[in-house]
Design a protein around this motif. Structure first.
Motif, PDB file in Angstrom:
ATOM      1  N   UNK A   1       0.960  -1.130  -0.032  1.00  0.00           N
ATOM      2  CA  UNK A   1      -0.166   0.062   0.102  1.00  0.00           C
ATOM      3  C   UNK A   1       0.987   1.387  -0.022  1.00  0.00           C
ATOM      4  N   UNK A   2       0.278   2.255  -0.669  1.00  0.00           N
ATOM      5  CA  UNK A   2       1.216   3.340  -0.657  1.00  0.00           C
ATOM      6  C   UNK A   2       0.405   4.360   0.422  1.00  0.00           C
ATOM      7  N   UNK A   3       1.220   5.037   1.119  1.00  0.00           N
ATOM      8  CA  UNK A   3       0.480   6.071   2.165  1.00  0.00           C
ATOM      9  C   UNK A   3      -0.399   7.025   1.604  1.00  0.00           C
ATOM     10  N   UNK A   4      -1.093   7.831   2.381  1.00  0.00           N
ATOM     11  CA  UNK A   4      -1.689   8.857   1.871  1.00  0.00           C
ATOM     12  C   UNK A   4      -0.905   9.853   1.431  1.00  0.00           C
TER      13      UNK A   4
ATOM     14  N   UNK B   1       2.257  12.013  -5.489  1.00  0.00           N
ATOM     15  CA  UNK B   1       2.729  11.502  -6.512  1.00  0.00           C
ATOM     16  C   UNK B   1       1.608  11.745  -7.606  1.00  0.00           C
ATOM     17  N   UNK B   2       2.046  12.385  -8.794  1.00  0.00           N
ATOM     18  CA  UNK B   2       0.981  12.460  -9.626  1.00  0.00           C
ATOM     19  C   UNK B   2       0.299  11.370 -10.346  1.00  0.00           C
ATOM     20  N   UNK B   3       0.929  10.218 -10.413  1.00  0.00           N
ATOM     21  CA  UNK B   3       0.339   8.829 -11.053  1.00  0.00           C
ATOM     22  C   UNK B   3      -0.420   8.324 -10.069  1.00  0.00           C
ATOM     23  N   UNK B   4       0.024   8.377  -8.934  1.00  0.00           N
ATOM     24  CA  UNK B   4      -0.717   7.758  -7.627  1.00  0.00           C
ATOM     25  C   UNK B   4      -2.260   8.543  -7.526  1.00  0.00           C
TER      26      UNK B   4
ATOM     27  N   UNK C   1      -8.180   8.850  -8.370  1.00  0.00           N
ATOM     28  CA  UNK C   1      -9.452   9.283  -9.005  1.00  0.00           C
ATOM     29  C   UNK C   1      -9.980   8.529  -9.838  1.00  0.00           C
ATOM     30  N   UNK C   2      -8.966   7.679 -10.607  1.00  0.00           N
ATOM     31  CA  UNK C   2      -9.761   6.775 -11.805  1.00  0.00           C
ATOM     32  C   UNK C   2     -10.394   5.793 -11.164  1.00  0.00           C
ATOM     33  N   UNK C   3     -10.170   5.281  -9.835  1.00  0.00           N
ATOM     34  CA  UNK C   3     -10.863   4.104  -9.277  1.00  0.00           C
ATOM     35  C   UNK C   3     -12.459   4.505  -9.018  1.00  0.00           C
ATOM     36  N   UNK C   4     -12.758   6.052  -9.051  1.00  0.00           N
ATOM     37  CA  UNK C   4     -13.964   6.398  -8.775  1.00  0.00           C
ATOM     38  C   UNK C   4     -14.929   5.801  -9.897  1.00  0.00           C
ATOM     39  N   UNK C   5     -14.269   5.749 -11.085  1.00  0.00           N
ATOM     40  CA  UNK C   5     -15.244   5.588 -12.276  1.00  0.00           C
ATOM     41  C   UNK C   5     -15.838   3.886 -12.240  1.00  0.00           C
TER      42      UNK C   5
END
Length: 614
Positions: free
Chosen positions: A34-37, A43-46, A51-55
């Motif tokens: 896991x990546x921390x908050x 990180x722009x990609x993370x 946000x992509x996961x919202x879809x």
């Protein structure tokens, strides 16, 4: 057993010793998976991945095995009754609620959107990217809130993520008008932030935000959400103690219609969407035009303002739409089936209403119909793809077989059950109950074999023609009949249908039928019949089905069946669906489905919708 317990005890002792001897920092580690908050939002990609996961909350979009039209007079679900159609839903038994309307699913996505909005506000990533991601998060929060709003009425507006230290997780439902204002506010901000930002297919855009705003405001102006109107049409709603949860209790309804019109016009003024809506006469290619519009190909891509896309390489349920819904004679499941009620809504080619009392129409009900009928419905005798190897010898002509026919010679005929019926020789557990199957959204490419190949037809979550229909409806409400007919006829011309010349209530009824035919299986009918408050006369109707028989004419001999009026006399019999399959009736409580009992138990501030008790 003693040996096992001794081993556990020894492990416990050793572990305790190790933990005691370790430094504090040993426990202060970062999970490797896991990546921390802090890492995510720096990180722009993370950040983009979050946000992509919202879809994912869109699920399969409208290309579900069990289309929402199955909860209307348009269609039937083949594998079990819809309790909502029989008025049997309750807080303990909500019936089938599609993923994209389910309370818990939507609030989970809304919480993720809230987290994204809070973190992006302080993220060190490039401001342009942060603005774009913020716009997407606002759009998706608004989208999911509107899914809840149009299904349940006013809902709790959770505007920030809850922290673990919060002491109260309960929140009351906001009024319908407050929900509309909040959603529209999110969409206005999203549109501004996304203005001029390039986006990959399937992601929110400034234009999509404007289009969703037009939908939200159209619903807000409709009968069901104008409480004086709704109360006059429903005793149940008139007795509800909290009408503010269902709609506007005061205010200027004409002003609401004007806002809805302005919102639709703002999308139309963009001038870059729509497919062949500039015609001045019926197009001879109406079938192809309509097919291209729903396949989003050959110019039809311009219809899409917001869509859910599928890739053949990815195993997603929406990509299996053809297998889930094509006929059993192609090893499909025939899951969501058009009813005779829906088929009867398609006009004759000359624009007149189909009429079973006219002998020539009753004898050939699938001739000279609206081209959209042929592009949308698989009916008896319809041409389709090459059969799979086990059906090719039985049907070398590749035509849908929905009836019971005779083969052999007229004097000594034998009964042959069509390949696509529930008695078909290939499969019989999944045949049509209505006498029809859906063709719309099916890729007609013969290489896409329905039973084992995924397809890449996108699900149109918001398409331009819906915006035009929304504009037409506001014109009708504001007394602008000439403008309404201009745009209504443009939609008809594209599909090859003649102009409408009606006026007054007749024009309203033609508009409603046109919207239903054009937007079939696009999740419009469920809400349209409710917001127009015509559900008792439409959704409450018994589902009608078609029974077809083909009898050999005297002197004719047929070894391999094919639809042929030279060889056969055909009889078309409209029947009501067996009530044991589904016995439809309307109950006004179904205007607003119930909030699930567990949600009510978790939040004592919630007020249940009218007609239900926990």
């Amino acid at each position: 057993m003693k040996t096992f317990l001794r081993s556990i005890s020894m492990i416990t002792v050793v572990s305790g010793a190790l933990l005691t001897s370790c430094k504090k920092e040993f426990l202060n580690t970062t999970p490797l998976n896991q990546a921390s908050s802090a890492t995510t939002w720096a990180d722009p990609n993370l950040s983009q991945a979050f946000v992509t996961e919202l879809y994912n909350g869109l699920y399969e979009g409208e290309l579900n095995q069990e289309n929402l039209d199955c909860q209307t007079d348009n269609a039937l679900y083949n594998f079990g009754k819809e309790n909502i159609n029989e008025g049997n839903i309750s807080p303990a038994n909500t019936g089938n609620v599609p993923h994209t309307y389910e309370w818990g699913n939507m609030y989970a996505r809304i919480r993720s959107a809230n987290i994204a909005l809070e973190q992006l506000a302080k993220s060190p990533i490039d401001k342009s990217l942060a603005d774009k991601l913020t716009g997407e998060a606002l759009f998706m929060r608004a989208y999911y809130y509107n899914q809840l709003l149009r299904y349940y009425g006013g809902i709790p507006l959770v505007k920030s993520s809850y922290s673990a230290s919060a002491t109260d997780f309960t929140i009351a439902r906001s009024s319908y008008s407050d929900c509309v204002d909040f959603i529209v506010g999110d969409l206005d901000k999203a549109s501004t932030l996304l203005q001029g930002k390039s986006q990959d297919k399937g992601r929110a855009t400034s234009d999509a935000a404007l289009a969703l705003k037009a939908r939200v405001l159209l619903y807000a102006a409709s009968d069901l959400h104008d409480m004086p109107t709704a109360k006059a049409k429903s005793t149940l709603i008139s007795q509800f103690a909290h009408p503010e949860l269902l709609g506007y209790v005061d205010g200027d309804r004409a002003a609401r219609w004007q806002k809805a019109q302005d919102a639709a016009k703002a999308v139309m003024a963009l001038g870059k969407y729509g497919f062949k809506l500039d015609l001045s006469a019926p197009d001879a290619n109406g079938f192809t035009n309509y097919q291209n519009s729903y396949l989003s190909r050959n110019g039809g891509e311009a219809e899409l303002l917001f869509a859910r896309y599928f890739a053949n390489a990815k195993d997603e349920w929406g990509a299996w739409y053809a297998r889930n819904n094509c006929t059993n004679g192609y090893h499909g499941w025939t899951s969501s089936e058009p009813t005779q009620n829906m088929v009867d809504d398609y006009e004759m080619m000359d624009g007149t209403k189909f009429d079973w009392t006219k002998p020539e129409e009753a004898a050939a009900p699938y001739q000279n119909r609206d081209p959209r009928f042929y592009a949308s419905v698989l009916y008896d005798g319809a041409p389709w793809k090459p059969r799979t190897p086990d059906g090719a010898g039985i049907d070398p002509y590749n035509e849908i077989q929905m009836g019971t026919y005779q083969t052999g010679s007229a004097g000594s005929a034998v009964t042959y059950f069509g390949l696509d019926t529930r008695n078909g020789p290939i499969e019989n557990w999944n045949g049509t109950r209505t006498g029809y199957a859906i063709r719309k959204f099916m890729d007609p490419n013969p290489a896409i074999v329905d039973n084992n190949t995924r397809q890449e037809v996108p699900s149109p979550m918001i398409r331009y023609t819906e915006v035009v229909f929304n504009y037409i409806e506001t014109c009708l409400a504001l007394g602008q009949e000439g403008e309404a007919k201009t745009w209504l006829n443009r939609i008809r011309f594209r599909s090859g249908m003649p102009a409408i010349t009606d006026a007054g209530d007749a024009l309203v009824q033609r508009y409603r039928n046109e919207r239903n035919v054009e937007m079939m299986f696009e999740e419009q009918r469920f809400y349209d019949a409710r917001r127009w408050m015509i559900a008792p006369q439409t959704l409450g109707n018994k589902a009608k089905i078609m029974k077809i028989t083909g009898t050999l004419k005297a002197g004719k001999t047929v070894s391999v069946y094919r639809y042929n009026t030279d060889n056969y006399n055909y009889t078309y019999t409209v029947q009501e669906l067996d009530p044991g399959v589904e016995n439809r009736s309307w109950n006004d409580k179904v205007y607003f489905p119930p909030i699930y009992r567990d949600e009510m138990n978790k939040n004592n501030k919630l007020i249940q919708n009218p007609g239900y008790t926990n």
